[in-house]
Design a protein around this motif. Sequence first.
Motif, short mmCIF file in Angstrom:
data_model
loop_
_atom_site.label_atom_id
_atom_site.label_comp_id
_atom_site.label_asym_id
_atom_site.label_seq_id
_atom_site.Cartn_x
_atom_site.Cartn_y
_atom_site.Cartn_z
N VAL A 1 -4.21 -0.77 3.22
CA VAL A 1 -3.08 -1.62 4.33
C VAL A 1 -3.96 -2.18 5.68
O VAL A 1 -4.54 -1.09 5.99
CB VAL A 1 -2.16 -1.23 4.81
CG1 VAL A 1 -0.06 -1.33 3.44
CG2 VAL A 1 -1.56 -0.19 6.18
N GLU A 2 -3.91 -3.56 6.32
CA GLU A 2 -4.27 -3.31 7.75
C GLU A 2 -3.65 -2.33 8.83
O GLU A 2 -2.59 -1.68 8.53
CB GLU A 2 -3.82 -5.29 8.06
CG GLU A 2 -5.28 -6.02 7.34
CD GLU A 2 -6.72 -6.00 7.30
OE1 GLU A 2 -6.80 -5.50 8.47
OE2 GLU A 2 -7.18 -6.35 5.74
N ASN A 3 -5.08 -2.04 9.48
CA ASN A 3 -4.44 -1.26 10.78
C ASN A 3 -3.60 -0.21 10.17
O ASN A 3 -2.44 0.10 10.27
CB ASN A 3 -3.72 -1.84 11.57
CG ASN A 3 -3.86 -0.95 13.01
OD1 ASN A 3 -4.51 -0.04 12.66
ND2 ASN A 3 -3.36 -1.51 14.30
N ARG A 4 -4.12 1.17 9.17
CA ARG A 4 -3.52 2.38 8.34
C ARG A 4 -3.18 2.90 9.64
O ARG A 4 -2.14 3.93 9.37
CB ARG A 4 -3.95 2.77 7.48
CG ARG A 4 -4.91 3.19 7.59
CD ARG A 4 -5.70 3.71 6.33
NE ARG A 4 -7.00 4.59 6.48
CZ ARG A 4 -8.53 3.67 6.21
NH1 ARG A 4 -8.77 2.12 6.29
NH2 ARG A 4 -9.83 4.28 6.31
N GLN A 5 -3.63 3.27 10.80
CA GLN A 5 -3.09 3.90 11.40
C GLN A 5 -1.66 3.56 11.95
O GLN A 5 -0.89 4.91 12.22
CB GLN A 5 -4.00 4.34 13.00
CG GLN A 5 -5.35 4.21 12.73
CD GLN A 5 -5.38 5.71 12.29
OE1 GLN A 5 -4.62 6.67 12.51
NE2 GLN A 5 -6.80 5.99 11.82
N LYS A 6 -1.09 2.19 12.22
CA LYS A 6 0.78 2.21 12.47
C LYS A 6 1.39 1.75 11.41
O LYS A 6 1.83 1.39 10.97
CB LYS A 6 -0.29 0.64 13.70
CG LYS A 6 -0.94 1.03 15.43
CD LYS A 6 -1.00 0.85 15.91
CE LYS A 6 -1.57 0.89 17.32
NZ LYS A 6 -1.37 0.80 18.78
N ASN A 7 0.60 0.78 10.19
CA ASN A 7 1.03 -0.39 9.85
C ASN A 7 1.09 0.50 8.08
O ASN A 7 0.60 1.10 7.81
CB ASN A 7 0.82 -1.24 9.33
CG ASN A 7 0.71 -1.95 10.58
OD1 ASN A 7 1.41 -2.11 11.40
ND2 ASN A 7 -0.11 -3.08 10.47
N ALA A 8 2.08 0.22 7.50
CA ALA A 8 2.39 0.87 6.02
C ALA A 8 3.31 -0.28 4.94
O ALA A 8 4.04 -1.33 6.23
CB ALA A 8 3.49 2.30 6.29
N GLN A 9 3.31 -0.29 3.97
CA GLN A 9 3.21 -1.62 3.12
C GLN A 9 4.47 -0.54 2.16
O GLN A 9 4.40 0.44 1.19
CB GLN A 9 2.50 -1.65 2.64
CG GLN A 9 2.58 -2.70 1.02
CD GLN A 9 3.63 -4.17 2.23
OE1 GLN A 9 2.95 -5.06 2.49
NE2 GLN A 9 4.32 -4.74 2.08
N GLU A 10 5.51 -1.32 2.40
CA GLU A 10 6.49 -1.11 0.79
C GLU A 10 6.19 -1.34 -0.41
O GLU A 10 5.26 -2.89 -0.20
CB GLU A 10 8.05 -1.29 2.09
CG GLU A 10 9.21 -1.43 1.10
CD GLU A 10 9.90 -2.06 0.81
OE1 GLU A 10 11.23 -2.27 -0.09
OE2 GLU A 10 10.75 -1.76 2.46
N LEU A 11 6.26 -0.40 -1.36
CA LEU A 11 5.96 -1.11 -2.73
C LEU A 11 7.14 -1.01 -3.52
O LEU A 11 7.05 -1.91 -4.84
CB LEU A 11 4.70 0.12 -3.58
CG LEU A 11 3.92 0.67 -2.53
CD1 LEU A 11 2.73 1.12 -2.82
CD2 LEU A 11 2.93 -0.59 -2.27
N ALA A 12 7.78 -0.09 -3.17
CA ALA A 12 8.44 -0.22 -4.37
C ALA A 12 10.06 1.26 -3.79
O ALA A 12 9.92 1.65 -3.06
CB ALA A 12 8.58 0.39 -5.49
N GLU A 13 11.17 0.87 -4.52
CA GLU A 13 12.55 1.95 -4.45
C GLU A 13 11.98 3.15 -5.68
O GLU A 13 11.61 2.90 -6.28
CB GLU A 13 13.70 1.64 -4.40
CG GLU A 13 13.88 0.28 -3.24
CD GLU A 13 15.75 -0.66 -3.31
OE1 GLU A 13 16.06 0.51 -3.86
OE2 GLU A 13 15.66 -1.25 -2.55
N VAL A 14 12.66 4.59 -5.68
CA VAL A 14 12.97 5.35 -5.66
C VAL A 14 13.34 4.85 -6.94
O VAL A 14 13.17 5.95 -8.67
CB VAL A 14 13.18 6.41 -5.35
CG1 VAL A 14 13.38 7.92 -6.15
CG2 VAL A 14 12.34 6.88 -3.57
N SER A 15 14.54 3.97 -6.75
CA SER A 15 15.20 4.00 -8.43
C SER A 15 14.13 3.04 -8.96
O SER A 15 14.97 2.42 -10.21
CB SER A 15 16.67 3.40 -7.57
OG SER A 15 16.39 1.83 -6.96
N ASP A 16 13.46 2.89 -8.28
CA ASP A 16 12.60 1.58 -9.36
C ASP A 16 12.06 2.60 -10.47
O ASP A 16 11.29 2.06 -11.50
CB ASP A 16 11.75 0.87 -8.91
CG ASP A 16 12.19 -0.39 -8.19
OD1 ASP A 16 12.85 -1.27 -8.38
OD2 ASP A 16 11.87 -0.87 -6.91
#
Length: 480
Positions: free
Chosen positions: A280-295
Amino acid sequence: MGSGQVTSSVPSGTSEFQGKHVTVAGLGVSGLPAAKALHARGAIVTAVNDGDDARAREQAAELEALGITVRLGDGATLPEGTELIVTAPGWQPGKPLFRAAEEAGVPVWGDVELAWRLRGPDAAPWLAVTGTNGKTTTVQMLAAILKAAGLRTAAVGNIGVSVLDAVLGDEQYDVLAVELSSYQLHWAPSLRAYSGAVLNLAPDHLDWHGSMDAYAADKGRIYEGNKVACVYNVADPRTEDLVREADVEEGCRAVGFTLQAPAVSQLGVVDGILVDRAFVENRQKNAQELAEVSDVDPPAPHNIANALAAAALARSFGVPAQAVRDGLRAFKPDAHRIAHVADIDGVAYVDDSKATNTHAAEASLAAYEPIVWIAGGLAKGAEFDELVANSAKRLRGVVLIGADRALIREALARHAPEVPVVDLDRTDTGAMLQAVTEAKRLARPGDTVLLAPACASMDMFTNYNQRGDAFAAAVRELGA
């Protein structure tokens, strides 16, 4: 993590093998296509095989029809004039054939090495996976994610589809999801994956490798020359150690996966969400949601770890977050991998016949509580104290089957003496119905009866598939 300039192997055409005396060691899934590919490129091929059964004779006839020399029942002698050996992955390094080759200065490649060297100039990059457990599931998840991103891909390698067939076939791929065993990596010195992952390390195949260090070193070969990411398991520091020891391309990064909240350059889980803090851009501060555990199907802890590793490899190839979610939702696990068979009288019956070693069984046991555990088979030199000690609090009862069940019984006596144990002194196939019947007697509503043998199956069954089928059939008979 070392950094060095890695040069890709030059794709090999007819000229490299024209007139070269090559011995193919072992027939089967890898030997047959290797012999054919080498013969087609002008090599003088001799195929040797230890066995001389009906299947081997059938394969030999197929090769002999092409003009390839085949020697059945003699895999120990180095054919005269041999300049290269291409071996099936399961052949042990200490075999007389390889000792003779070493003395004669003859190189030994595996089918994966041959496939790597025969790639064309526009060949698809490889996203490669190894580990003691979870390889096939992770590679299948990875392929599902890549397909969800619209990429042409296939799951190949140790998964049962020859990587050589994939490389030399007519179909064009954008990227390959490649499962590699420690055997295959041992014989693949020039392999350089785009990104690679070691899922976990636990004692396995030590009779083949000779020691845990040698086994780990062969697993670690998957990181050599990686271009973008070396994916490791945060919960297994040995996998990160292998990353540190690897010589990779400039700019390649170490990327961890964890079931906890991820640190920078990791993928992990936050409040039931799989998240990416590596790609992700600026991984020091950001996070990207990928999926749910239920997926993730099923959402057992070790399977979530598999999903995170697959996601990390896919993300290293530029796959968007939505494709990770869509691919995981589309993925369906193979049979006999923590597969729910039925619910009977409030008790769940789960088939994890694929748990053929202690590491896999411990992961399976960690997914349920309380458990009536069906275990036993061929131990292959394994010890069970750690497995039993770590799982004791989850056990309602244990039913033991198979040739080496006494080893598990003794570990239970040491670490879980209060847990009731039924020891079935049978190694016939019909013992499974009695095992399931005894497990039903021990179980209470809300429990899980779990087949996670921690052992190989060949003392009683043809393979783990037949063992799992026998379990499922017994459960159905009980519920009829």
